[in-house]
Design an enzyme around this catalytic site. Sequence first.
Site, short mmCIF file in Angstrom:
data_model
loop_
_atom_site.label_atom_id
_atom_site.label_comp_id
_atom_site.label_asym_id
_atom_site.label_seq_id
_atom_site.Cartn_x
_atom_site.Cartn_y
_atom_site.Cartn_z
N ARG A 236 -60.34 -4.12 -54.22
CA ARG A 236 -60.58 -5.37 -54.56
C ARG A 236 -59.35 -6.25 -55.12
NH1 ARG A 236 -64.22 -5.32 -51.76
NH2 ARG A 236 -66.32 -5.88 -51.92
N ASP A 260 -55.12 -5.89 -48.36
CA ASP A 260 -56.35 -6.26 -47.67
C ASP A 260 -56.66 -7.44 -48.57
OD1 ASP A 260 -57.66 -7.00 -45.33
OD2 ASP A 260 -59.39 -5.84 -46.53
N GLU A 265 -57.73 -15.31 -53.37
CA GLU A 265 -58.00 -15.49 -51.89
C GLU A 265 -58.75 -16.84 -51.56
OE1 GLU A 265 -60.55 -12.38 -50.68
OE2 GLU A 265 -59.13 -10.71 -51.27
N HIS A 284 -58.30 -9.67 -46.04
CA HIS A 284 -59.84 -9.26 -46.50
C HIS A 284 -60.45 -9.06 -45.42
CE1 HIS A 284 -62.55 -9.18 -50.25
NE2 HIS A 284 -62.94 -8.22 -49.26
N VAL A 285 -60.40 -8.15 -44.44
CA VAL A 285 -60.97 -7.96 -43.12
C VAL A 285 -61.26 -6.48 -43.08
CG1 VAL A 285 -60.39 -9.96 -41.90
CG2 VAL A 285 -58.89 -8.04 -41.91
#
Length: 323
Positions: A236, A260, A265, A284-285
């Site tokens: 995270r 990621d 974000e 973030h995938v």
Amino acid sequence: MSPATLVLLPPHDPATAGWRARLEQAVPELVVLQPETQEEAAQALAEADAAYGTLPADLLAHAGRLRWLQAPQAGPPPGFYHPALVAHPVQVTNMRDTYTDHVAAHALALVLALARGLPRYAREQARARWAPDWDPGAVLSMGEATALVVGVGAIGAEVGRLLAAFGTRVVGVDARRGGPVPGFAEVLPADALDRQLPEADLVILTVPHTPATEGLLDARRLALAKPGAYVVNIGRGPIVRLDDLTAALAEGRLAGAALDVFETEPLPADHPLWRRPDVLITPHVGGVGPHGEERRFAVLLENARRFVAGRELINLVDKSEWY
């Protein structure tokens, strides 16, 4: 025995539009409500025994009978575990281990890209520039490397297993898990992190965002890292202090990073990490892949069956620790 009532809280995802009918068909002892607005949700929660979704404090205040809340993610966003929810007697379950394979594969892709210098070559490709680097030190030999996996839950354990297939020595640190784990040379308590950072060529973060992990990798710990190490974060965003990571890269203390997830974000367009040739960014995938919605429904359905039968729920969360 009267039926139990489960509320599917708004807003609703089109991918889950059919969950109400499927739940009621599979669990006849369950009445499923699907309010469309916050006002309707407040009314539905007054008679609810259970709920699925995010339950802020203003809605929780209406849930006098609530005994179970199913979180819609493995690691819900900041604010999900607010003080009122932590203090409430409701049991919370999450969606952990629903996309372990996808995130672990993404982590390995990031690791191998860093090890072989692909971030720089991708930039050269965009400029149609042939620029081979023949320096043996420009790559990380996976069979000679040590990887430190921070968080040996389902995802971290799978990352370690995959890394071991390349001959990498894998060490884990975890607040809950110990003992033998396939692929790991050893799994140590969380307080071993500082001692292990100077030994690791790869630092791979898979831990959830909790009060204990927020800012886990900061300037102090980055200073402990082995010179020339790589950092990979697929846990995270708040785990890594981006300003501190950016400084460590700019000063040449790290060889590179692959991220990621981020403290903010989307990552702002003017952030210097976008322009660094030693950094690989994905938006973030890591959890993207087939069967995600069906796996999440399977967890909800299993817990719904257990709930109406009075059995122990799966994926129970320690609310004070957020996982």
